[in-house]
Design a protein around this motif. Structure first.
Motif, PDB file in Angstrom:
ATOM      1  N   MET A 291      46.897  -0.192 119.857  1.00 54.22           N
ATOM      2  CA  MET A 291      45.853   0.672 119.306  1.00 54.22           C
ATOM      3  C   MET A 291      44.730  -0.183 118.733  1.00 54.22           C
ATOM      4  O   MET A 291      44.970  -1.205 118.118  1.00 54.22           O
TER       5      MET A 291
ATOM      6  N   VAL B  29      44.892  14.992 123.035  1.00 48.16           N
ATOM      7  CA  VAL B  29      45.362  13.615 123.146  1.00 48.16           C
ATOM      8  C   VAL B  29      46.492  13.571 124.176  1.00 48.16           C
ATOM      9  O   VAL B  29      47.640  13.858 123.879  1.00 48.16           O
TER      10      VAL B  29
ATOM     11  N   SER C 212      44.055   3.910 122.391  1.00 45.98           N
ATOM     12  CA  SER C 212      45.271   3.217 122.817  1.00 45.98           C
ATOM     13  C   SER C 212      44.952   2.059 123.763  1.00 45.98           C
ATOM     14  O   SER C 212      45.809   1.233 124.037  1.00 45.98           O
TER      15      SER C 212
ATOM     16  N   ILE D 187      37.421  10.270 116.932  1.00 50.03           N
ATOM     17  CA  ILE D 187      38.033  10.310 118.263  1.00 50.03           C
ATOM     18  C   ILE D 187      39.442   9.744 118.236  1.00 50.03           C
ATOM     19  O   ILE D 187      39.675   8.654 117.707  1.00 50.03           O
ATOM     20  N   ASN D 188      40.387  10.511 118.826  1.00 51.06           N
ATOM     21  CA  ASN D 188      41.714   9.978 119.125  1.00 51.06           C
ATOM     22  C   ASN D 188      41.798   9.888 120.638  1.00 51.06           C
ATOM     23  O   ASN D 188      41.791  10.902 121.336  1.00 51.06           O
TER      24      ASN D 188
END
Lengths: 104, 299
Positions: free
Chosen positions: A1, A25, A50, A78-79
């Motif tokens: 990450m 996600v 990621s 943001i993910n």
């Protein structure tokens, strides 16, 4: 990450904005949360991804986003789960539109 | 209402909620802006979601107050982690206090999230307890199953505790998923790559025929809404007292005798006496329901 925050100069988004969430996600996808920030002439974007080592690509995609949309005064979080730049651009545009209530 | 058909299977959790409830009536609890994300996923350096993969809130359906939870199957397979589970449990505990017309659980889950398995398992048992407490307080709980992950593992058990189980053929319900069974018992036991077999064994039509699902609908969000509206007017009650639990156990024993060593939904269609067993998977839900009802009245 990898996590980082980018602040970009941006044209003011104007009033009548509301928070919005776009995307999920999931592999090759991301979620974009739009909220109201402090500075009407800046757009802050907090990225959690990621896929490590792509910060320069993120900076290019986000610069393109504020070029196309008046995103000043917005705080974007943001993910990301490995979305391609095209998907990121699409979700940003969707979330931006949703934050106007679909009116713009 | 828009005439455009929305596939329930394809829709996200948020899109399903929007399609089910009365327009503009939804208020979310613990919304994404609160960032109640999973500490376990963060510790494992895995991506988190702002809602931890479940949307919970209050709304009205056909003017009646409901509490609603929707699992996002695309995020970690809708699997239940600590925060995710606590949101569903909290919603059910709220239902026992506030007594809405019903709780709608939009299940789309492979079970417990393996990244936080112990917390997830505890969460499942807490959800089960809270669900039964809501039912004991007189609040019916309806499960809606029509997503890609189906309702498996702990969420399969939770689904079977519900008063009504509304399913599409595309939705699946079971305890161990096909891949798990194949891994443990071998491909001869269950070929998880045989998609047709998987759906004939775990899909909504078999579940409806065996009485585990109470309503079968097409893969259409408005059909799920219509079934929920109908259930709000008149619903089955899950067995709760000793007599009805004993009756349910007796029915299961009888079912085992009626369908001995059955390995495929086709055998069940044949035993039940459906005219063309091999044509059943392709039947629209209306026609399937009509044929099932016709069998029931013949007996």
């Amino acid at each position: 990450m990898e996590r980082f925050e980018i602040t970009l100069d941006a044209r003011p988004a104007g009033a009548a904005r509301r928070s919005a969430l776009c995307g999920v996600v999931a592999s090759g996808n991301l979620e974009v949360l739009v909220e109201l920030g402090q500075d009407p002439a800046a757009c802050t974007v907090e990225v959690s991804t990621s896929a490590d080592g792509f910060r320069d690509i993120w900076e290019a995609v986000l610069a393109d986003f504020v070029e196309r949309h008046p995103a000043g005064g917005l705080r974007i979080s943001i993910n990301d789960a490995g979305a391609t730049p095209a998907v990121v651009s699409l979700r940003l545009a969707q979330a931006f539109e949703d934050s106007t209530g679909g009116a713009a | 209402m828009s005439a455009k058909r929305v596939s329930y299977f394809e829709a996200s959790a948020r899109a399903r909620v929007a399609a089910l409830v009365d327009p503009g009536s939804f208020t979310e609890f613990c919304p994404p802006a609160q960032r109640r994300t999973s500490p376990h996923l963060a510790q494992l350096d895995a991506p988190v979601a702002f809602d931890d993969g479940v949307v919970v809130g209050a709304a009205t359906v056909d003017g009646k107050p409901v509490l609603i939870a929707a699992q996002e199957g695309q995020f970690n397979g809708g699997a239940v982690g600590e925060v995710h589970g606590a949101k569903i449990r909290g919603l059910l505990e709220r239902a026992a206090r506030e007594r809405p017309a019903a709780v709608l659980l939009l299940v789309d889950s492979g079970g417990v999230r393996l990244h936080e398995a112990n917390a997830g398992l505890i969460a499942i048992s807490e959800i089960m307890r809270a669900l039964m407490a809501a039912q004991a307080a007189g609040v019916p709980v309806f499960a809606l199953v029509g997503g890609a992950c189906g309702a498996f593992g702990g969420m399969g058990i939770v689904t079977r505790l519900c008063d009504e189980v509304i399913m599409s053929e595309e939705g699946r319900l079971g305890l161990s998923g096909p891949e798990v069974i194949e891994t443990v018992k071998g491909v001869g036991e269950f070929d998880s790559r045989d998609r047709s077999l998987v759906w004939r064994v775990t899909g909504g039509k078999l579940r409806r025929a065996l009485g585990e699902a109470t309503r079968l609908v097409d893969d259409d969000a408005s059909a799920f809404r219509a079934a929920a509206v109908a259930a709000l007017t008149h619903h089955r009650n899950a067995p709760a007292d000793l007599a009805s639990l004993k009756a349910a156990q007796a029915a299961l024993t009888e079912r085992r005798a009626t369908h001995p060593d059955t390995r495929d939904g086709l055998e069940v269609w044949r035993t039940l006496g459906l005219a063309q067993p091999e044509a059943v998977p392709m039947l629209a839900s209306d026609e399937f329901n009509r044929q099932l009802d016709a069998l029931a009245t013949e007996v």
